[in-house]
Design a protein around this motif. Sequence first.
Motif, PDB file in Angstrom:
ATOM      1  N   UNK A 101       0.826  -1.213   0.000  1.00 42.64           N
ATOM      2  CA  UNK A 101       0.000   0.000   0.000  1.00 42.64           C
ATOM      3  C   UNK A 101       0.858   1.261   0.000  1.00 42.64           C
ATOM      4  N   UNK A 102       1.971   1.201   0.743  1.00 40.31           N
ATOM      5  CA  UNK A 102       2.848   2.380   0.831  1.00 40.31           C
ATOM      6  C   UNK A 102       3.476   2.717  -0.515  1.00 40.31           C
ATOM      7  N   UNK A 103       3.603   1.724  -1.392  1.00 40.03           N
ATOM      8  CA  UNK A 103       4.252   1.968  -2.674  1.00 40.03           C
ATOM      9  C   UNK A 103       3.306   2.236  -3.824  1.00 40.03           C
ATOM     10  N   UNK A 104       1.991   2.125  -3.588  1.00 39.76           N
ATOM     11  CA  UNK A 104       1.026   2.339  -4.668  1.00 39.76           C
ATOM     12  C   UNK A 104       0.873   3.832  -4.942  1.00 39.76           C
ATOM     13  N   UNK A 105       0.943   4.263  -6.205  1.00 40.34           N
ATOM     14  CA  UNK A 105       0.793   5.693  -6.518  1.00 40.34           C
ATOM     15  C   UNK A 105      -0.580   6.225  -6.122  1.00 40.34           C
ATOM     16  N   UNK A 106      -0.635   7.511  -5.808  1.00 41.63           N
ATOM     17  CA  UNK A 106      -1.882   8.121  -5.353  1.00 41.63           C
ATOM     18  C   UNK A 106      -2.976   8.021  -6.406  1.00 41.63           C
ATOM     19  N   UNK A 107      -2.603   8.121  -7.673  1.00 41.80           N
ATOM     20  CA  UNK A 107      -3.619   8.087  -8.733  1.00 41.80           C
ATOM     21  C   UNK A 107      -4.288   6.711  -8.803  1.00 41.80           C
ATOM     22  N   UNK A 108      -3.539   5.666  -8.471  1.00 40.36           N
ATOM     23  CA  UNK A 108      -4.121   4.320  -8.458  1.00 40.36           C
ATOM     24  C   UNK A 108      -5.115   4.187  -7.303  1.00 40.36           C
ATOM     25  N   UNK A 109      -4.789   4.794  -6.156  1.00 36.85           N
ATOM     26  CA  UNK A 109      -5.731   4.796  -5.033  1.00 36.85           C
ATOM     27  C   UNK A 109      -7.036   5.487  -5.439  1.00 36.85           C
ATOM     28  N   UNK A 110      -6.903   6.545  -6.231  1.00 36.39           N
ATOM     29  CA  UNK A 110      -8.096   7.221  -6.719  1.00 36.39           C
ATOM     30  C   UNK A 110      -8.931   6.325  -7.616  1.00 36.39           C
ATOM     31  N   UNK A 111      -8.258   5.547  -8.457  1.00 38.27           N
ATOM     32  CA  UNK A 111      -8.993   4.635  -9.340  1.00 38.27           C
ATOM     33  C   UNK A 111      -9.698   3.535  -8.543  1.00 38.27           C
ATOM     34  N   UNK A 112      -9.058   3.095  -7.455  1.00 40.24           N
ATOM     35  CA  UNK A 112      -9.692   2.082  -6.604  1.00 40.24           C
ATOM     36  C   UNK A 112     -10.970   2.645  -5.979  1.00 40.24           C
ATOM     37  N   UNK A 113     -10.880   3.852  -5.429  1.00 42.86           N
ATOM     38  CA  UNK A 113     -12.074   4.488  -4.848  1.00 42.86           C
ATOM     39  C   UNK A 113     -13.121   4.746  -5.925  1.00 42.86           C
ATOM     40  N   UNK A 114     -12.668   5.056  -7.126  1.00 36.15           N
ATOM     41  CA  UNK A 114     -13.598   5.260  -8.251  1.00 36.15           C
ATOM     42  C   UNK A 114     -14.385   3.976  -8.519  1.00 36.15           C
ATOM     43  N   UNK A 115     -13.667   2.846  -8.540  1.00 38.64           N
ATOM     44  CA  UNK A 115     -14.342   1.575  -8.791  1.00 38.64           C
ATOM     45  C   UNK A 115     -15.269   1.160  -7.659  1.00 38.64           C
ATOM     46  N   UNK A 116     -14.881   1.460  -6.435  1.00 40.89           N
ATOM     47  CA  UNK A 116     -15.674   1.028  -5.287  1.00 40.89           C
ATOM     48  C   UNK A 116     -16.913   1.886  -5.050  1.00 40.89           C
ATOM     49  N   UNK A 117     -16.790   3.199  -5.261  1.00 43.71           N
ATOM     50  CA  UNK A 117     -17.884   4.104  -4.886  1.00 43.71           C
ATOM     51  C   UNK A 117     -18.466   4.874  -6.074  1.00 43.71           C
ATOM     52  N   UNK A 118     -17.587   5.488  -6.875  1.00 41.33           N
ATOM     53  CA  UNK A 118     -18.097   6.390  -7.920  1.00 41.33           C
ATOM     54  C   UNK A 118     -18.930   5.641  -8.950  1.00 41.33           C
ATOM     55  N   UNK A 119     -18.501   4.450  -9.336  1.00 41.20           N
ATOM     56  CA  UNK A 119     -19.267   3.698 -10.330  1.00 41.20           C
ATOM     57  C   UNK A 119     -20.650   3.308  -9.827  1.00 41.20           C
ATOM     58  N   UNK A 120     -20.796   3.209  -8.502  1.00 41.60           N
ATOM     59  CA  UNK A 120     -22.085   2.825  -7.930  1.00 41.60           C
ATOM     60  C   UNK A 120     -22.946   4.030  -7.565  1.00 41.60           C
ATOM     61  N   UNK A 121     -22.315   5.045  -6.974  1.00 36.98           N
ATOM     62  CA  UNK A 121     -23.082   6.152  -6.395  1.00 36.98           C
ATOM     63  C   UNK A 121     -22.751   7.517  -6.995  1.00 36.98           C
ATOM     64  N   UNK A 122     -21.774   7.594  -7.865  1.00 41.14           N
ATOM     65  CA  UNK A 122     -21.391   8.866  -8.461  1.00 41.14           C
ATOM     66  C   UNK A 122     -20.281   9.562  -7.679  1.00 41.14           C
ATOM     67  N   UNK A 123     -19.824  10.693  -8.213  1.00 39.37           N
ATOM     68  CA  UNK A 123     -18.756  11.461  -7.565  1.00 39.37           C
ATOM     69  C   UNK A 123     -19.260  12.027  -6.235  1.00 39.37           C
ATOM     70  N   UNK A 124     -18.367  12.024  -5.237  1.00 38.59           N
ATOM     71  CA  UNK A 124     -18.796  12.510  -3.913  1.00 38.59           C
ATOM     72  C   UNK A 124     -17.592  12.782  -3.032  1.00 38.59           C
ATOM     73  N   UNK A 125     -17.852  13.520  -1.957  1.00 34.50           N
ATOM     74  CA  UNK A 125     -16.811  13.743  -0.964  1.00 34.50           C
ATOM     75  C   UNK A 125     -16.425  12.456  -0.253  1.00 34.50           C
ATOM     76  N   UNK A 126     -17.395  11.535  -0.107  1.00 35.12           N
ATOM     77  CA  UNK A 126     -17.096  10.246   0.511  1.00 35.12           C
ATOM     78  C   UNK A 126     -16.013   9.502  -0.288  1.00 35.12           C
TER      79      UNK A 126
END
Length: 264
Positions: free
Chosen positions: A100-125
């Motif tokens: 986890x410490x070595x994963x780039x920040x942009x990849x973390x964003x893509x993970x959150x995109x897949x987990x939340x944004x694809x289901x519920x849309x863009x959000x502060x969560x």
Amino acid sequence: MLMGGLILLATLLVVAPLILIFAYLIREGLGAVNLDFFTKVPAPEGETGGGLANAILGSVEMLAMASVLGVLVGVSGGIFLSEYPRHPLMPTVRMISDVLAGIPAIVMGLVAYGLIVLQFGFSGFAGALALGFLMMPIVVRTTEEVLKLVPQTVREAGLALGLPKWLVTLRIVLPAAAGGIVTGVMLALARVAGEAAPLLFTAFGNSAINLDPSKPMSALPLEIYRGATSAYDENQRLAKAGALLLITLIFLTSLLARRASRRK
């Protein structure tokens, strides 16, 4: 004499970029830092005035939510690695933390995109989740190292009183290391506060003040990115003022964390 000169040269090489960045941002952005900067939203493209109130509030809100995830999981992971080194799951948890410490920040964003944004849309969560993912490995490593500094005799004293190991950790070891853990959390916050890439895929941004974390939300790094890539001078000036504010906050947070650590 020669070694002293080399050390001085190396120090100047490290410090010079920070001084140049500060000097540039103060010259270009300090003029935009006024009451409107903290109380108004950005003006429409091509118009003068406005501020970054939406981005400041959004950053504060998302960092607060990210801290819940980063602190709970990070501190728990650090306790596990430090206090249960012989547990069968310990190598797995350590490997996950290191990866986890070595994963780039942009990849973390893509993970959150897949987990939340694809289901519920863009959000502060979604933005907070991405920032929380980035905080976790930093807090894990800091907590583990700080807990290792607590003398083993302290644990043995608690066990000798008949307390179970989990209660010794909770009531004796953690309070003894609380200052160092707080320092690690502050450094983690300073680290993720300037991340823009994961927020592009998650929080997305919002030109209005939004306190509802289930809706798209702005943040300082997002406004800095958008202002810096704008063709209008006013937007670029606001972006430079935002960058000056962000770097100042990160600098002060790091300074406070290090001072707190030294006192301990």
